[in-house]
Design a protein around this motif. Structure first.
Motif, PDB file in Angstrom:
ATOM      1  N   ASN A 129     -40.034  62.270 -24.481  1.00 14.62           N
ATOM      2  CA  ASN A 129     -40.618  63.358 -23.669  1.00 14.62           C
ATOM      3  C   ASN A 129     -39.806  64.640 -23.575  1.00 14.62           C
ATOM      4  OD1 ASN A 129     -42.669  61.594 -23.250  1.00 14.62           O
ATOM      5  ND2 ASN A 129     -42.157  61.105 -21.139  1.00 14.62           N
TER       6      ASN A 129
ATOM      7  N   GLY B 139     -46.114  51.352 -13.696  1.00 16.47           N
ATOM      8  CA  GLY B 139     -44.839  50.652 -13.587  1.00 16.47           C
ATOM      9  C   GLY B 139     -43.941  50.779 -14.798  1.00 16.47           C
ATOM     10  N   GLU B 140     -42.707  50.318 -14.624  1.00 22.11           N
ATOM     11  CA  GLU B 140     -41.710  50.326 -15.696  1.00 22.11           C
ATOM     12  C   GLU B 140     -41.488  48.862 -16.123  1.00 22.11           C
ATOM     13  OE1 GLU B 140     -39.981  52.220 -17.852  1.00 22.11           O
ATOM     14  OE2 GLU B 140     -39.037  50.336 -18.422  1.00 22.11           O
TER      15      GLU B 140
ATOM     16  N   CYS C  92     -53.096  58.076 -20.219  1.00 20.43           N
ATOM     17  CA  CYS C  92     -51.689  57.784 -19.936  1.00 20.43           C
ATOM     18  C   CYS C  92     -51.238  58.604 -18.742  1.00 20.43           C
ATOM     19  CB  CYS C  92     -50.808  58.234 -21.088  1.00 20.43           C
ATOM     20  SG  CYS C  92     -50.980  57.295 -22.557  1.00 20.43           S
ATOM     21  N   GLY C  93     -50.576  57.972 -17.825  1.00 18.55           N
ATOM     22  CA  GLY C  93     -49.965  58.703 -16.716  1.00 18.55           C
ATOM     23  C   GLY C  93     -50.925  59.163 -15.645  1.00 18.55           C
TER      24      GLY C  93
ATOM     25  N   SER D 131     -40.246  56.290 -24.118  1.00 19.51           N
ATOM     26  CA  SER D 131     -40.806  57.583 -23.723  1.00 19.51           C
ATOM     27  C   SER D 131     -39.701  58.633 -23.741  1.00 19.51           C
ATOM     28  CB  SER D 131     -41.435  57.474 -22.332  1.00 19.51           C
ATOM     29  OG  SER D 131     -42.437  56.486 -22.355  1.00 19.51           O
TER      30      SER D 131
ATOM     31  N   SER E 242     -43.559  49.518 -23.318  1.00 17.67           N
ATOM     32  CA  SER E 242     -43.122  50.920 -23.290  1.00 17.67           C
ATOM     33  C   SER E 242     -42.155  51.147 -22.129  1.00 17.67           C
ATOM     34  CB  SER E 242     -44.362  51.812 -23.117  1.00 17.67           C
ATOM     35  OG  SER E 242     -43.988  53.163 -23.039  1.00 17.67           O
ATOM     36  N   THR E 243     -41.025  51.799 -22.418  1.00 17.80           N
ATOM     37  CA  THR E 243     -40.028  52.046 -21.372  1.00 17.80           C
ATOM     38  C   THR E 243     -39.691  53.529 -21.259  1.00 17.80           C
ATOM     39  OG1 THR E 243     -37.786  51.555 -20.596  1.00 17.80           O
ATOM     40  CG2 THR E 243     -38.113  51.545 -22.978  1.00 17.80           C
TER      41      THR E 243
ATOM     42  N   TYR F 297     -50.580  66.199 -23.129  1.00 18.92           N
ATOM     43  CA  TYR F 297     -50.525  65.860 -21.705  1.00 18.92           C
ATOM     44  C   TYR F 297     -51.915  65.703 -21.077  1.00 18.92           C
ATOM     45  CZ  TYR F 297     -49.090  66.061 -16.838  1.00 18.92           C
ATOM     46  OH  TYR F 297     -48.886  65.766 -15.518  1.00 18.92           O
ATOM     47  N   ASN F 298     -52.084  64.659 -20.284  1.00 13.68           N
ATOM     48  CA  ASN F 298     -53.302  64.500 -19.463  1.00 13.68           C
ATOM     49  C   ASN F 298     -52.997  65.077 -18.094  1.00 13.68           C
ATOM     50  OD1 ASN F 298     -54.761  62.969 -21.420  1.00 13.68           O
ATOM     51  ND2 ASN F 298     -53.457  61.230 -20.891  1.00 13.68           N
TER      52      ASN F 298
HETATM   53  N1  SAH Z   1     -42.871  53.378 -17.543  1.00 15.16           N
HETATM   54  C1  SAH Z   1     -43.243  53.187 -18.904  1.00 15.16           C
HETATM   55  C2  SAH Z   1     -44.719  52.845 -19.131  1.00 15.16           C
HETATM   56  C3  SAH Z   1     -45.761  53.607 -18.367  1.00 15.16           C
HETATM   57  S1  SAH Z   1     -46.094  55.275 -18.845  1.00 15.16           S
HETATM   58  C4  SAH Z   1     -42.842  54.399 -19.730  1.00 15.16           C
HETATM   59  O1  SAH Z   1     -42.431  55.406 -19.162  1.00 15.16           O
HETATM   60  O2  SAH Z   1     -42.880  54.324 -20.955  1.00 15.16           O
HETATM   61  C5  SAH Z   1     -46.810  55.172 -20.439  1.00 15.16           C
HETATM   62  C6  SAH Z   1     -46.706  56.472 -21.223  1.00 15.16           C
HETATM   63  O3  SAH Z   1     -47.502  57.506 -20.643  1.00 15.16           O
HETATM   64  C7  SAH Z   1     -45.284  57.029 -21.292  1.00 15.16           C
HETATM   65  O4  SAH Z   1     -44.963  57.400 -22.607  1.00 15.16           O
HETATM   66  C8  SAH Z   1     -45.354  58.259 -20.420  1.00 15.16           C
HETATM   67  O5  SAH Z   1     -44.409  59.224 -20.816  1.00 15.16           O
HETATM   68  C9  SAH Z   1     -46.781  58.720 -20.648  1.00 15.16           C
HETATM   69  N2  SAH Z   1     -47.327  59.589 -19.603  1.00 15.16           N
HETATM   70  C10 SAH Z   1     -47.026  59.598 -18.292  1.00 15.16           C
HETATM   71  N3  SAH Z   1     -47.760  60.520 -17.643  1.00 15.16           N
HETATM   72  C11 SAH Z   1     -48.553  61.113 -18.577  1.00 15.16           C
HETATM   73  C12 SAH Z   1     -49.568  62.114 -18.522  1.00 15.16           C
HETATM   74  N4  SAH Z   1     -49.931  62.665 -17.380  1.00 15.16           N
HETATM   75  N5  SAH Z   1     -50.168  62.461 -19.696  1.00 15.16           N
HETATM   76  C13 SAH Z   1     -49.862  61.849 -20.845  1.00 15.16           C
HETATM   77  N6  SAH Z   1     -48.947  60.873 -20.951  1.00 15.16           N
HETATM   78  C14 SAH Z   1     -48.293  60.514 -19.825  1.00 15.16           C
END
Ligand code: SAH
Length: 364
Positions: free
Chosen positions: A239, A182-183, A355-356, A237, A214-215, A312-313
């Motif tokens: 990115n 979620g956001e 994450c993610g 984030s 985190s947004t 990245y995961n």
């Molecule tokens: N919506 C919020 C919080 C959830 S995501 C946000 O975007 O910040 C939390 C973090 O995980 C964010 O920084 C996002 O960019 C990162 N993230 C999302 N998918 C990912 C993945 N597959 N691998 C690594 N980080 C990821």
């Protein structure tokens, strides 16, 4: 449009149209002391009972209303008639008890499912909480995005994740991050009330600076957060370092553009003097070149901040983690910058708890 997730446009309108589920009035977890005092006043009972119940919920992390053994049985019975304690049930835990990462799957009262993660390092133990069922933002690299948005979590469902995990763990929880599903800034009020309960020194007592929200870059939320002068940490984030590219992987960037996002980060710093953390998920042949690094440095300019680089995961999609030497050379581009750069080798990617990687498939 009905039932469809907007690719861009007004997400707040979309959230208002979502199914509203009133779970809150039946749940004690999520109530603050004022709320509990109203409950007790309705029962014509003594005011201090509210403090005792508050302590049972958040201090002792009681598992049931019957655990509250200094509350007279009659009052407990009245409470049980109108309230349940925690709106969540643990459905599954992935990862061994003594391993560094465990993923929790919870079921809400209406049958929706969410995930949270417990991560232990030598000097800290962090719980990563979800703020919504699914997510509306549809970031192309994130597994949660594939679920679409179902609804916001209530305060009780957010704090409930923490209480159930903390009660079952033999570790002291030192940090909380709102980086699960979620956001958070699209569920602003519930997230802040949950953070306030996590922070309350008469209850759970996690320091404000150990709570990070985190947004993906919801600018009105960042501005409100700045105006409210919260002491919780803010992570953005990033990115990507160009508006054009960012908009292709994070549709929210079409609505809230990169230069305005940086302005909002400055507004936040000027209002609070707190450093923002920029998260940068590093993806092979997407955002991992020297030119990308230079643009990131240019964007940050002299804003007091931290930069967190997250290799990245992988999920089942087109994005890949760069090879280790590539990650290291990317980090080296930041050797002489005036801000702190950290790398988060995400915990738990082997159990899809990184994450993610959080996603609940409708296979139940
Ligand atoms: N919506 C919020 C919080 C959830 S995501 C946000 O975007 O910040 C939390 C973090 O995980 C964010 O920084 C996002 O960019 C990162 N993230 C999302 N998918 C990912 C993945 N597959 N691998 C690594 N980080 C990821």
């Amino acid at each position: 449009m009905k039932g469809k997730i907007p690719r861009s446009g007004d997400f707040s309108l979309y959230l208002n149209r979502m199914k509203k589920v009133d779970l809150e009035h039946k749940t004690l977890v999520g109530m603050d002391l004022d709320d509990l005092q109203s409950v007790i006043a309705n029962f014509w009972d003594k005011k201090y009972r509210a403090n005792q119940i508050f302590n049972w919920i958040y201090g002792q992390k009681a598992r049931s209303i019957d655990d509250m053994d200094n509350i007279p049985k009659q009052l407990r019975e009245k409470l049980k008639e109108q309230f349940i304690l925690n709106p969540l049930t643990i459905i599954d835990i992935t990862g061994e008890n003594n391993s560094s990462t465990q993923k929790y799957l919870f079921e809400c009262n209406d049958g929706e499912r969410i995930e949270a993660v417990l991560m232990s390092e030598t000097d800290r133990t962090t719980i990563c909480l979800s703020s919504q069922v699914g997510c509306a933002l549809d970031c192309k690299f994130c597994a949660t995005g594939t679920m679409g948005i179902k609804r916001n979590l209530t305060v009780g469902e957010i704090v409930g994740q923490f209480l159930l995990i903390a009660k079952g763990s033999n570790k002291t929880i030192t940090n909380v991050v709102f980086m699960g599903m979620g956001e958070p800034l699209l569920n602003y009020e519930n997230v802040i009330k949950a953070a306030d309960l996590l922070n309350d020194n008469k209850g759970i007592n996690i320091g404000a600076r150990h709570i990070t929200i985190s947004t993906a870059g919801v600018i009105p939320g960042i501005k409100r957060f700045a105006e409210d002068k919260h002491l919780y940490r803010l992570a953005i984030s990033l990115n990507s370092s160009s508006q054009e590219h960012r908009a292709t992987i994070m549709p929210i960037a079409k609505k809230y553009e990169l230069d305005e996002l940086l302005d909002a980060a400055w507004t936040y710093y000027n209002a609070t003097k707190n450093f923002v953390t920029f998260e940068y998920v590093l993806m092979a042949e997407e955002n991992d070149t020297k030119a990308d690094a230079s643009r990131v440095i240019g964007l940050i300019n002299n804003l007091p901040c931290k930069l967190n680089i997250i290799p990245y995961n992988e999920i089942d999609g087109r994005f890949k983690r760069p090879a280790e030497d590539r990650i290291n050379s990317f980090l080296n581009y930041f050797n002489d910058v005036p801000f702190t750069v950290t790398t988060r080798w995400s915990k738990g990617s082997n159990i899809k708890a990184g994450c993610g990687q959080l996603v609940v498939k409708k296979s139940f």
